[in-house]
Scaffold this active site. Sequence first.
Site, PDB file in Angstrom:
ATOM      1  N   TYR A 181      -1.726  -0.373  10.771  1.00  0.00           N
ATOM      2  CA  TYR A 181      -2.004  -1.002   9.470  1.00  0.00           C
ATOM      3  C   TYR A 181      -0.810  -0.826   8.533  1.00  0.00           C
ATOM      4  O   TYR A 181      -0.305  -1.803   7.961  1.00  0.00           O
ATOM      5  CB  TYR A 181      -3.265  -0.376   8.837  1.00  0.00           C
ATOM      6  CG  TYR A 181      -3.411  -0.742   7.379  1.00  0.00           C
ATOM      7  CD1 TYR A 181      -3.842  -2.005   6.995  1.00  0.00           C
ATOM      8  CD2 TYR A 181      -3.093   0.179   6.369  1.00  0.00           C
ATOM      9  CE1 TYR A 181      -3.953  -2.354   5.649  1.00  0.00           C
ATOM     10  CE2 TYR A 181      -3.202  -0.161   5.021  1.00  0.00           C
ATOM     11  CZ  TYR A 181      -3.638  -1.421   4.673  1.00  0.00           C
ATOM     12  OH  TYR A 181      -3.738  -1.756   3.345  1.00  0.00           O
ATOM     13  N   LYS A 213       1.998  -3.663   6.918  1.00  0.00           N
ATOM     14  CA  LYS A 213       2.374  -3.849   5.502  1.00  0.00           C
ATOM     15  C   LYS A 213       3.887  -3.727   5.353  1.00  0.00           C
ATOM     16  O   LYS A 213       4.520  -4.499   4.626  1.00  0.00           O
ATOM     17  CB  LYS A 213       1.672  -2.809   4.628  1.00  0.00           C
ATOM     18  CG  LYS A 213       0.171  -2.987   4.537  1.00  0.00           C
ATOM     19  CD  LYS A 213      -0.177  -4.220   3.728  1.00  0.00           C
ATOM     20  CE  LYS A 213      -1.661  -4.509   3.705  1.00  0.00           C
ATOM     21  NZ  LYS A 213      -1.984  -5.802   3.104  1.00  0.00           N
ATOM     22  N   SER A 223       0.834  -1.197   0.000  1.00  0.00           N
ATOM     23  CA  SER A 223       0.000   0.000   0.000  1.00  0.00           C
ATOM     24  C   SER A 223       0.871   1.251   0.000  1.00  0.00           C
ATOM     25  O   SER A 223       2.007   1.234   0.503  1.00  0.00           O
ATOM     26  CB  SER A 223      -0.845  -0.052   1.284  1.00  0.00           C
ATOM     27  OG  SER A 223      -1.317   1.217   1.615  1.00  0.00           O
TER      28      SER A 223
END
Length: 338
Positions: free
Chosen positions: A150, A154, A126
């Site tokens: 989050y 990643k 991302s």
Amino acid sequence: MSATVLVTGGLGYIGAHTCVALAEAGRDVVVVDNLANSSSAVLDRIAGLTGRAPAFVHGDIRDVGLLAATMREHEVGSVIHFAGSKAVGESVGRPLSYYDNNVGGSMALLAAMAATGVRTLIFSSSATVYAQSGRMPLAESAALGASSPYGRSKLFVEHMLADLCGSDPAWAVACLRYFNPVGAHPSARIGESPRGVPNNLMPYIAQVAVGQRERLSVFGADYDTLDGTGVRDYVHVLDVAEGHVKALDYLQRAGGHAAINLGTGRGVSVLEMLREYERASGRTIAFQVAPRRAGDVAQCWAEVALARSLLGWQARRSLAQMCEDSWRWQRDNPQGYR
Ligand SMILES: NC(=O)c1ccc[n+]([C@@H]2O[C@H](COP(=O)([O-])OP(=O)(O)OC[C@H]3O[C@@H](n4cnc5c(N)ncnc54)[C@H](O)[C@@H]3O)[C@@H](O)[C@H]2O)c1
């Protein structure tokens, strides 16, 4: 070439579109999904579009034994790994659950791959892995530094994959860093079906347009951008899906390890998106300006040269198509798959 592709999280938003793109490219697919954020109704929708539903295993990627058995049974040769939790805001309140699902899930998947000799992987990364420098466009070489659990989940997985590839050249791994996937399949059979209040701009606009929500809150209209609202790189979900097919071809041809942006390379403001959606839907979209949200940046868009040179991929669909396809999906499926 003929080996099956395991798609984790393949019934989710991007996964379902990728299953369609893989079927169109003649690939056999097996999906593992625990339905935590999706519906098994997606299988019939995919079958309606491609003539055949992918093989489906209802299960959790943290179950190494299940994954290894699935890989053996379906003669899996490569993996596209979408399964995970994806709400930035939620991750701040539930960090352990995010690390468990996103980092723990990826580790379980890698253990199953190692045990079965599968060495080719595409990982859903991302744009949130980039540090907030303010300099645009963001090239893959830009400084990394996520600002939420989050984003860090990643980034940890990206680091883990780089270490793995460094330890053994047999691994072939692409981390695809998506910017803002939006839109839906033009058939309106598959699309984004958020549970509860949408976290992202386009599904929120779609729900206002269809009359499910009263108005959009525009968080900040005093940024240093053309019209004061936040600017992002929105990319059609089918372009993203096709990027995975190209990345798979690339890994099977070239091997190695790469992190690659998937975006259009163009920034679009909230108000620009809103006007385009009004045009696509023929509806007026009420909005109010609200204070900036903590953690939001003024603008963010991708440098896209690497995807072009390595994968031969570039986003083809326009902002108008993103809005038209999203609207058709929302209008025909106001409750999503429910
Ligand atoms: N949508 C975006 O804007 C965006 C942007 C950048 C990166 N990503 C990443 O791309 C991936 C796919 O995103 P999406 O928008 O399709 O999300 P999604 O929630 O629609 O799809 C994820 C799928 O994974 C499944 N899943 C979750 N945890 C699982 C587990 N432990 N075992 C098995 N299945 C599990 C869910 O049921 C769902 O079907 C995610 O990893 C996300 O972080 C998404």
